[in-house]
Design a protein around this motif. Structure first.
Motif, short mmCIF file in Angstrom:
data_model
loop_
_atom_site.label_atom_id
_atom_site.label_comp_id
_atom_site.label_asym_id
_atom_site.label_seq_id
_atom_site.Cartn_x
_atom_site.Cartn_y
_atom_site.Cartn_z
N ASP A 25 8.98 2.36 15.27
CA ASP A 25 8.64 1.38 14.23
C ASP A 25 8.17 0.07 14.85
N ARG A 26 7.08 -0.46 14.29
CA ARG A 26 6.54 -1.76 14.68
C ARG A 26 6.34 -2.59 13.43
N GLU A 27 6.64 -3.87 13.53
CA GLU A 27 6.45 -4.80 12.41
C GLU A 27 5.62 -5.98 12.90
N ARG A 28 4.62 -6.35 12.10
CA ARG A 28 3.79 -7.51 12.42
C ARG A 28 3.72 -8.41 11.20
N ALA B 98 4.18 -0.36 11.01
CA ALA B 98 3.35 0.70 11.59
C ALA B 98 4.21 1.60 12.47
N LEU B 99 3.66 2.76 12.76
CA LEU B 99 4.32 3.71 13.66
C LEU B 99 3.58 3.73 14.98
N THR C 97 0.80 -1.22 0.00
CA THR C 97 0.00 0.00 0.00
C THR C 97 0.83 1.27 0.00
N GLY C 98 2.06 1.22 0.46
CA GLY C 98 2.77 2.44 0.79
C GLY C 98 2.27 2.94 2.13
N TRP C 99 3.00 3.88 2.73
CA TRP C 99 2.63 4.44 4.02
C TRP C 99 1.37 5.28 3.88
N HIS C 100 0.41 5.09 4.79
CA HIS C 100 -0.85 5.83 4.75
C HIS C 100 -1.55 5.75 6.11
N GLU D 288 1.87 0.67 6.63
CA GLU D 288 1.89 0.15 5.27
C GLU D 288 1.68 -1.35 5.37
N VAL D 289 1.01 -1.92 4.38
CA VAL D 289 0.72 -3.35 4.36
C VAL D 289 1.36 -3.91 3.09
#
Length: 186
Positions: free
Chosen positions: A121-124, A101-102, A78-81, A141-142
């Motif tokens: 920064d968070r990553e899932r 995610a932030l 998606t890009g950051w949004h 972003e996904v």
């Protein structure tokens, strides 16, 4: 980007707690809806997949929410949004998605560039059946990082998306690039 059939589909009837004449659906109710929809094998199989771009079908979400079934070709994102004032939830129905995610509350208006602090920064990793709910102004972003496998997900937002703000990111610098409104998506 391609768009599949615009006809609404309903993966499961909305519960009485989420009927259009009751209170707005909560994040938990949105998450419950996307989980049930993602578990509907017939619904997931009905989404046409395109090797070049994302595909989507609008669904009837609970309590007047906006919901989507989305197909992700390998290597797309998606890009950051963010989703502005909407809360939301999404679940991976097939394949695996990654969410970056932030973990920071950003100002909602009046800025173009921000320097992010360390540690935001968070990553899932979200394999099939996993998902999450999120609050207003959630910047993320996904991505489907698979080299050879489509992913499919179900998303719901309330209120229906008033706008999406798109960002670019270089290191710690986040820059507001564009504000999209529903009429831009027609």
């Amino acid at each position: 980007m391609s768009v599949s059939s615009p006809a609404p589909a309903s993966p499961a009837p909305a519960s009485s707690a989420c009927a259009a004449d009751t209170a707005a659906p909560t994040q938990a109710e949105l998450l419950d809806f996307v989980r049930r929809a993602a578990a509907d094998a017939e619904l997931i199989a009905s989404l046409p997949l395109d090797p070049e771009g994302r595909t989507w079908v609008r669904l009837e979400g609970p309590g007047g929410s906006e919901a989507w079934l989305i197909g992700w070709p390998p290597g797309t994102g998606t890009g950051w949004h963010d989703h502005a004032d909407s809360v939301g939830a999404f679940v991976t129905a097939a394949g695996e998605l990654k969410e970056n995610a932030l973990a920071a509350r950003l100002p909602t208006d009046g800025w173009k560039t921000l320097e992010l602090s360390e540690g935001v920064d968070r990553e899932r990793r979200l394999p099939t059946g996993k998902g999450r709910a999120f609050g207003q102004h959630h910047v993320h972003e996904v991505l489907n990082e698979s080299a050879d496998r489509h992913a499919v997900s179900v998303h719901a937002y309330y209120p229906p998306l008033p706008q999406i703000r798109r960002y670019s990111r270089t290191g710690p610098t986040l820059r507001l690039e564009q504000v999209e409104r529903p009429q831009d998506w027609q």
